[in-house]
Design a protein around this motif. Structure first.
Motif, short mmCIF file in Angstrom:
data_model
loop_
_atom_site.label_atom_id
_atom_site.label_comp_id
_atom_site.label_asym_id
_atom_site.label_seq_id
_atom_site.Cartn_x
_atom_site.Cartn_y
_atom_site.Cartn_z
N GLU A 206 0.77 -1.12 -0.31
CA GLU A 206 -0.21 -0.07 0.44
C GLU A 206 1.04 1.72 0.14
O GLU A 206 0.21 2.14 -0.04
N PHE B 194 3.18 4.01 -1.54
CA PHE B 194 3.31 5.14 -2.78
C PHE B 194 4.28 6.25 -2.31
O PHE B 194 4.63 6.50 -3.96
N ILE B 195 5.70 5.98 -1.70
CA ILE B 195 7.01 6.53 -1.76
C ILE B 195 7.70 5.40 -2.57
O ILE B 195 7.70 3.83 -2.09
N HIS C 229 7.66 9.32 -6.19
CA HIS C 229 5.73 8.62 -5.79
C HIS C 229 6.19 7.30 -6.70
O HIS C 229 6.76 6.82 -7.98
N ARG D 138 1.30 2.69 -6.36
CA ARG D 138 0.35 2.30 -5.01
C ARG D 138 -0.40 0.69 -5.15
O ARG D 138 -1.75 0.75 -5.93
N ALA E 191 -2.47 -1.27 -3.98
CA ALA E 191 -2.79 -1.41 -2.50
C ALA E 191 -4.41 -3.04 -3.15
O ALA E 191 -4.58 -3.83 -3.46
N TRP E 192 -4.35 -2.19 -4.80
CA TRP E 192 -5.53 -3.35 -5.25
C TRP E 192 -5.23 -4.16 -6.51
O TRP E 192 -5.82 -4.83 -6.71
N HIS E 193 -3.78 -4.62 -6.25
CA HIS E 193 -2.87 -5.45 -7.33
C HIS E 193 -2.86 -6.98 -6.94
O HIS E 193 -2.24 -7.14 -6.32
N TYR E 194 -4.19 -7.64 -6.26
CA TYR E 194 -4.79 -8.50 -5.37
C TYR E 194 -3.92 -9.58 -6.95
O TYR E 194 -3.09 -10.76 -5.55
N GLN F 188 -0.37 -10.04 -4.70
CA GLN F 188 -0.44 -10.41 -3.14
C GLN F 188 -0.31 -11.72 -3.04
O GLN F 188 -1.58 -11.75 -3.41
N ARG G 297 1.81 -2.16 4.68
CA ARG G 297 2.34 -0.82 5.37
C ARG G 297 3.90 -1.22 6.25
O ARG G 297 3.69 -1.82 6.88
N HIS H 244 -2.75 -7.14 6.36
CA HIS H 244 -4.24 -6.85 7.24
C HIS H 244 -5.16 -7.26 8.23
O HIS H 244 -5.42 -7.20 8.92
#
Lengths: 356, 356, 356, 356
Positions: C56, C58-59, C133, C136, C138-141, C144, C151, C219
């Protein structure tokens, strides 16, 4: 009234959305829903009102259910960083020409020296710092059920002009984290944060001011599934309006319920950290069928159309203003609307199971 | 042909549903779905077929994808307790007047000395014992994704006359565990087990013989949610037909997908032990809105209407016979149908979000 | 040097712990651990260093692994609110008499205009705002795994005098959220937050300055259990030092691993919101057997004794200063130590399974 | 007496382990543990006994707590397929020369026409078919807590000669699914199934006959973690003896508790299907540090040494016979013992956190 420009005054330093006061028509029925079914913790209750909190909360309450003749939202309560910020809020809204009221003893139990305003969009907001501390029940697993609600997560407000509302919230110090637009730039919804989650409140384009939902967080997804299972066991599955599912926006796992008065409650878990000032804004195409539900499951029409009326500071219903721009429901699932699973698919990638 | 009575011969001792052979029209597309998206384990693959198994399986395969011109189901494979039970199966179906074929080398890789029949209902069934053992990958967590499919759980067959089909399966040694009826005694669906779960196969009332779905099990509910999340990420959310949700029938957590040919695959977890001979039959009222989804979420019409054709032993499509009794969809969500959340509610307890 | 008083200058506005730079002796072995086993995302890698981030983020990175002769910690990196805060950090530490270095091109890839200091306690801290940047995820399940690290959560530092260190961090703007004390007031450990979780860093009393651990969040709890399962499957279970378990302090679910150089990595999930200025401090009795593990499972001695050396700004090991006060291990599990399950039990409530 | 050969009679067709009768010394304390903490369902209780069941059970009980002067196990109860199988059991054990008793009214409430035997190994076994049905509470989520126990899963018995005991159980119709051996062929433990899970009972090598544990199943791993969290909240964490963890043997997730009398209870979830007659036997090396805990976490000594005495049919303690072969504890963690993480590692792959 409409919102144009911020006053030349500092905005209050808002910590987070902190509580909502709901007017409910049958206190016993509401107690059955919020306490017996959802398991919120009772901080105080009497014949007129029930004060509820989530398991990890240490301030007096996150939800006030107050008995009344007509279901409505009495206030959206925000906690600010200090008592000076309460004063700043009063001055800020007075400069905006809003109705502002202050109460030393507090508008509700457990909170003192608070300020309530009817904001430029018509919503009743409260700003407070002084609050009774209560026990944080985070470690009290013996009290927590399988669907334990651990935090108040956010509010969601319905308002006709999302761009106008977004300017107001931006000036007030909120960071916009995500929004939904079409190619022409029409904004259908936007999300705004103070604490570093995806939102403390959001604006959903529609006839307003109205309250779309108030959201509580669980730790894990199975906690949300359990709430569904329990509602089924209680033969209250008709309280489930939409979900459970995965949001595209926010990436959180969600469930929407309707309380006995029709007030919408979201159960929500696992969005992402947004606390950096350059946190990337995520813009979703309104025609992307995964924006509202990542799995492409249909949004039920009532979710778009229904919302709770809000009260002014005298307890009267605030008049509704109609949205002039396109409605999200119309452009996505109506006769002229469309949604895609894969942008550019020649066949529109409707789901096999799509019903609308 | 129709089924009336069992032969005067012992039925084979069936252990469990063991594999399904699917004809698919695009092997690469099917591989993308079953291997890349769902993560099934490849035991063998060549230009004509892919042999797949679940992570806890030790026999050669649970699914065969065979390239063909028309999508269909070539066989429902059941494992029996011994090679003698294969012989018993052959004799049993011959006595029933069915087409029976035996293959020493096996109809598919990894299985030998098997028997295939076209059963009295028209479905192609295989019975086998001799099978290649492969590694049970239960402990190979490094290979298992977040949505790992660990077992083949059951088949589901569409057939017009559920009572007739139930008698056939009962005579064959299956135990009926649950069913759906109306007050007049019309049977809409029934579930049948050999291994002590809710089912190894089920009958769904409808035009048939057709294959409604094949189901794989995960360990936990979050594994199923992940499959949805991943399909969203792959922009294949339109593969999700129904769910995820909690079944009333079986009490299991479920998800229905459609493969690239439209074959329906269920992902399923956590039903209950049914192995005692006096295991209580659970009968659901067809108008109970929680029977198919415990949360009252609507069943999409395609789930009722669509199913895969099945092949006879020569590879030809078996003709479809129409259901004469009421359809579950018509009596529950059609113009004259109804469903309730609480039996006897004067207002019909439709969900707020109900769309149909 | 020791810390006494804050300078008469504003402290930088720290957003959060953002990355750690570790010196590792075998880049390939470290890659196998952090990338292949733990699944962190590679932002960049070359022969000298690997830049990793969580799903998650973005840096540019949350962890830098840099090849070196001796395992150590090169820097604890904190992101600040603005470039002006980087300047504030430089001035603040210069006023404290600390070694301060600035790099326009950045000390590591992806970060520019950063300041590094050796702080009064001897730790190398970096403050930065300008950063590349990256996506991110996060949505790339689909990327994962079942144990996805989403985080960077916190650092943990070993230092002899926790009270002195706490004053330093308090002056720097950290809020103390929890601590461990005995009845005499000896402080054994304390936790400090900038973002509204239980901590961005913590002080563990012991010989220091050393780095106790760096923690990544998942999570859900099952994600952490999966990491254990996978390490078992990889026959790397000896990388598991302690846990999984539930912390008393922080109420989070945890696991401690040791990387190939012995650097300790925590996997952590589900602590609570601490962002209000009056967030209640939680003080634990050092003899409470549930403070470190809510289930009373023993803390392994290595967890108390082992930690990573830290480097000064020239890359030399910072000398170790011994703790003079009691050690937590000695007062709880040593010959003269004791722990209780229920305070005041006449029999000391040791666990049946207690081994130490 | 010892076991040598099966009688020339058919063994009863055992369905599954069904209930255990425990003698407890303080009924109120036991109720607090099994009902208040673990949440088992009370079918019946009076001053002498409490009858408990799991949420998915439909027979009268899975556990009987009977008040007595000395903690012990009164019976291991197995359900058989028919009343004829009860007769077969009586004849089978009479032929073995065992003490056999029959009770038409039943030895405990809810069960009739049962047979109790003291088996050749000295254990009290009951075989029954006739039993009161009670409501299966599978769908009653409103009653199920976050740690709901849904099934009785298995027993575990301590006996000196595992090979002898295994022959007895094999003759009785159990399938051996896994065992632990050393290179010389010494057998340290073995697992035996009737229902198609990894076991209905197991033999643990040691001084016996004694009862090692009785195990209940949850649906998911987080249910087990919650039980730990709740015990911590109740300040009963000293009831946790070992775990939670992942077994190597069985691949299940586990937790071991000790009840107020020291009887060991396992909470267990997610082993694999073993119902095929050629289900592969899994043999573990006793020196494999992942056999008992897949994550290599140490087995506490009490887990090896402590167990409950069993009663004969007159209610007297059955004398203990010492194990003559090596003990698993001695060969793995004693002075001359060893365990490895990776077979053949030159350095023994002890965990950093290893305490023994």
């Amino acid at each position: 009234m409409t919102y144009t420009n911020a006053p030349e005054l500092p905005a209050p330093d808002i910590l987070r959305c902190a509580y909502m006061e709901l007017v409910v028509t049958d206190l016993a029925a509401s107690r059955e829903f919020y306490v017996d079914a959802l398991g919120l913790v009772v901080t105080h209750e009497d014949d007129e009102a029930i004060y509820l909190r989530s398991f990890e909360e240490f301030i007096h309450h996150n939800l006030v259910l107050r008995k009344g003749d007509e279901a409505a939202v009495a206030v959206f309560g925000f906690r600010v960083r200090s008592q000076e910020d309460v004063d700043r809020a009063a001055a800020y809204y007075e400069a905006l020409g809003c109705e502002v009221r202050r109460s030393e003893e507090g508008f509700v139990r457990g909170i003192r020296n608070a300020v309530r305003v009817q904001d430029p969009l018509g919503f009743p907001y409260e700003f407070f710092f002084e609050v009774d501390h209560v026990e944080r029940l985070a470690w009290h697993y013996e009290l927590q059920g399988a669907g334990a609600l651990v935090r108040l997560d956010h509010f969601n407000q319905v308002y006709p002009d999302v761009v106008e509302g977004a300017k107001y919230l931006d000036d007030l110090g909120f960071r916009k984290t995500e929004d939904i637009q079409d190619e022409a730039g029409t904004v259908f919804a936007a999300w705004f944060a103070r604490k570093p989650t995806v939102h403390d409140t959001a604006l959903t384009g529609g006839d307003g001011p109205r309250m779309h939902h108030v959201a509580f967080a669980t730790h894990e997804k199975h906690n949300i599934l359990y709430i569904c299972d329990k509602l089924g066991a209680l033969r209250q599955s008709d309280k489930i309006e939409r979900g459970p599912g995965r949001h595209g926006v926010s990436n959180a796992f969600y469930l929407y319920l309707r309380d006995p008065d029709g007030h919408r409650v979201e159960i929500y878990t696992q969005d992402y950290y947004t606390g950096d000032p350059d946190n990337p804004l995520v813009t979703w195409d309104v025609h992307d069928n995964q924006r509202r539900d990542w799995w492409g499951n249909p949004v039920v029409p009532s979710w778009y159309t229904d919302a709770s009326r809000v009260l002014d500071l005298d307890g009267n219903l605030v008049p509704i203003q109609e949205r002039e721009e396109d409605s999200e429901m119309a452009v996505t699932i109506g006769a002229d609307g469309f949604s895609y699973t894969r942008k550019g698919d020649t066949e529109e990638g409707f789901k096999l199971g799509n019903q609308v």
